[in-house]
Enzyme design. Structure first.
Site, short mmCIF file in Angstrom:
data_model
loop_
_atom_site.label_atom_id
_atom_site.label_comp_id
_atom_site.label_asym_id
_atom_site.label_seq_id
_atom_site.Cartn_x
_atom_site.Cartn_y
_atom_site.Cartn_z
N GLY A 227 0.77 -1.24 0.00
CA GLY A 227 0.00 0.00 0.00
C GLY A 227 0.79 1.28 0.00
N GLU A 268 4.37 -6.47 1.73
CA GLU A 268 3.85 -6.96 0.44
C GLU A 268 3.64 -5.83 -0.55
OE1 GLU A 268 1.01 -10.41 2.41
OE2 GLU A 268 0.15 -8.57 1.61
N PRO A 269 4.68 -5.13 -0.92
CA PRO A 269 4.50 -4.03 -1.86
C PRO A 269 4.19 -4.53 -3.27
CG PRO A 269 6.83 -4.45 -1.52
CD PRO A 269 6.09 -5.38 -0.59
N GLY A 270 3.21 -3.88 -3.90
CA GLY A 270 2.96 -4.17 -5.31
C GLY A 270 3.36 -2.92 -6.08
N ARG A 307 -7.11 1.85 -14.99
CA ARG A 307 -7.02 2.58 -13.72
C ARG A 307 -7.67 3.97 -13.74
NH1 ARG A 307 -2.56 3.94 -11.59
NH2 ARG A 307 -3.04 3.36 -9.45
N TYR A 311 -10.57 3.79 -10.91
CA TYR A 311 -10.49 4.55 -9.66
C TYR A 311 -9.82 5.91 -9.82
CZ TYR A 311 -7.16 0.59 -9.17
OH TYR A 311 -6.26 -0.43 -9.38
N CYS A 337 -15.50 1.55 -27.25
CA CYS A 337 -16.84 2.12 -27.28
C CYS A 337 -17.43 2.10 -25.89
CB CYS A 337 -17.69 1.39 -28.30
SG CYS A 337 -17.15 1.83 -29.96
N GLU A 338 -17.03 3.10 -25.16
CA GLU A 338 -17.28 3.25 -23.74
C GLU A 338 -16.48 4.52 -23.44
OE1 GLU A 338 -19.38 1.40 -21.21
OE2 GLU A 338 -18.43 -0.25 -22.26
N TYR A 365 -0.77 -2.71 -11.98
CA TYR A 365 -2.19 -2.78 -12.31
C TYR A 365 -2.48 -2.20 -13.70
CZ TYR A 365 -1.84 -3.57 -7.35
OH TYR A 365 -1.44 -4.07 -6.13
C1 LIG Z 1 -2.91 -5.89 -3.65
C2 LIG Z 1 -2.27 -6.36 -2.43
C3 LIG Z 1 -1.03 -5.86 -2.03
C4 LIG Z 1 -0.29 -4.77 -2.78
O1 LIG Z 1 -0.87 -3.52 -2.69
P1 LIG Z 1 -0.10 -2.26 -3.31
O2 LIG Z 1 -1.00 -1.11 -3.05
O3 LIG Z 1 0.09 -2.53 -4.76
O4 LIG Z 1 1.19 -2.16 -2.59
C5 LIG Z 1 -0.46 -6.41 -0.91
N1 LIG Z 1 -1.07 -7.39 -0.20
C6 LIG Z 1 -2.27 -7.88 -0.55
C7 LIG Z 1 -2.88 -8.97 0.26
C8 LIG Z 1 -2.92 -7.38 -1.67
O5 LIG Z 1 -4.12 -7.89 -2.00
#
Ligand SMILES: *Cc1c(COP(=O)(O)O)cnc(C)c1O
Length: 410
Positions: A227, A268-270, A307, A311, A337-338, A365
């Site tokens: 997050g 858990e960074p995405g 995205r 959001y 077409c949207e 994403y």
């Molecule tokens: C999506 C997700 C993340 C990553 O979130 P980011 O905002 O991309 O860092 C981490 N943990 C879990 C369980 C998720 O579903």
């Protein structure tokens, strides 16, 4: 925005050259940026035993996963398919965390059979898991700490009305189920949302974890989720990782003393690892003047980058082909077409048909949320690594669209 600020080069490779070589639309990723983001987390959390579990769902190309593996870190998977992709990339079961949300128990069984730790996110799942495995398979529990966090309501997942995790208010019930089935709880987990700016939010989440943790004597780790916010334009605030690292690590070390044992701290960074590494290059199909707005119609849309529509995400956009041109206001829109406004009321260097435009922050994403809506093909993916641009996913072809259709004799 002056031309000098726009990202023409990745590791010395010109983005426009990549578009010319690989065609448009194309997703391009800077491998160095991903590695440097991992390193900045590692150094911000240097005083704790840190394990990064990259959130696969942000961008799941196997080559990206291999970069994470090469950096010595692990992954978080939210589906059995993601687990399989991670294994294909070379991760061992022990390096994978499985965080499902409301899945069929058969999928949980598959994950356990593979040796992957499961993050339990409901009381019924805990009971089913306990009845099946007793104390033979260790698990993690996803706690919902009831913290309103994240950039907006759609990406906030730790508040009291969220479907995710088990309410911290149900802690007595959690403890009861653990006791009844003698489940071995190895980790506690929270993930409260995306685009979280404040170190305070991570600390508040941490405090919920620390307090709950005293009820579980066999823990090996606490997982703070992902997050972290990244900047979407110049001057945009981003999570101060050094500050989060210092504050959370200090609180964590203090907790470990109280707990009586040194635990691992998982993240858990995405978005933080891959957002800024990614670029979506598109081509201007048409420049259309209307009484109020000049639209640039491009060969992409919400089918490739959802995205902005999903959001209200902001993606900076630049004209790669005419960087020195006069700045003019445009709405950049897709061919779907949207209504698919990718960028609204932006100043761009004067655009003509055929110009390549690039969207920034397209790593997380982006491709992973792409679809075939309007029967459009997904773009190619290119990774710039060791100074070389290489294809890591072929552009789809028409055959891919109808591959699984069963055509009846009608
Ligand atoms: C999506 C997700 C993340 C990553 O979130 P980011 O905002 O991309 O860092 C981490 N943990 C879990 C369980 C998720 O579903």
């Amino acid at each position: 925005m002056s031309a000098s600020q726009h990202p023409i080069q990745l590791q010395g490779v010109n983005l426009e050259t990549i578009a010319q070589e690989f065609g448009s639309p194309v997703y391009v990723y800077d491998g160095d940026k991903i590695v440097s983001q991992i390193k900045s987390l590692q150094s911000a959390f240097a005083t704790v035993p840190l394990k990064i579990k990259y959130a696969t769902k942000a961008l799941s190309n196997i080559n990206i996963l291999k970069l994470v593996k090469k950096a010595g870190e692990g992954v978080d998977a939210v589906s059995i398919e993601e687990i399989m992709i991670c294994m294909k990339a070379g991760f061992t079961a022990g390096e994978i965390m499985y965080t499902p949300s409301g899945v069929n128990f058969r999928e949980v069984e598959e994950a356990v059979a593979l040796g992957v730790i499961v993050n339990l996110d409901s009381i019924p799942l805990m009971e089913e898991f306990g009845a099946m495995y007793g104390n033979t398979v260790a698990a993690c529990i996803r706690i919902n700490p009831h913290i309103m966090a994240g950039g907006n309501a759609k990406i906030s997942v730790g508040h009291i009305q969220s479907k995710f995790g088990i309410s911290i208010q149900q802690l007595p019930e959690i403890i009861e189920v653990v006791k009844n089935f003698d489940i071995k709880i190895k980790g506690l987990h929270i993930h409260t949302g995306s685009d979280i700016l404040d170190a305070e939010i991570f600390l508040r989440g941490g405090n919920v974890l620390f307090e709950a943790a005293m009820n579980f004597p066999d823990l090996a780790f606490l997982d703070f989720g992902g997050g972290f916010k990244v900047a979407y334009k110049s001057g945009d605030p981003a999570t101060d990782i050094a500050e989060v690292g210092a504050k959370v690590s200090a609180a964590f070390n203090e907790f470990c003393e109280k707990y009586g044992r040194k635990l691992e701290l998982w993240l858990e960074p995405g978005k933080f690892l891959v957002s800024e590494s990614g670029y979506l290059i598109v081509e201007a199909n048409v420049v259309k003047k209307t009484p109020q707005i000049t639209f640039v119609g491009v060969d992409s849309g919400l089918n490739h980058l959802i995205r902005p529509m999903m959001y209200d995400a902001f993606h900076d956009v630049y004209n790669l082909s005419n960087p020195e041109g006069d700045q003019k206001p445009y709405n950049v829109v897709g061919y779907i077409c949207e209504t698919d406004t990718l960028a609204k009321d932006r100043m761009l260097a004067s655009v003509t048909k055929g110009d390549f435009l690039v969207f920034k922050n397209a790593g997380a994403y982006g491709f992973s949320m792409s679809s075939n809506y309007n029967s459009r093909l997904r773009p190619a993916e290119v990774l710039v690594w060791e100074g070389k641009a290489q294809l890591i996913r072929e552009r789809e072809i028409f055959e891919d669209l109808i591959r699984h259709q069963v055509i009846l004799d009608i």
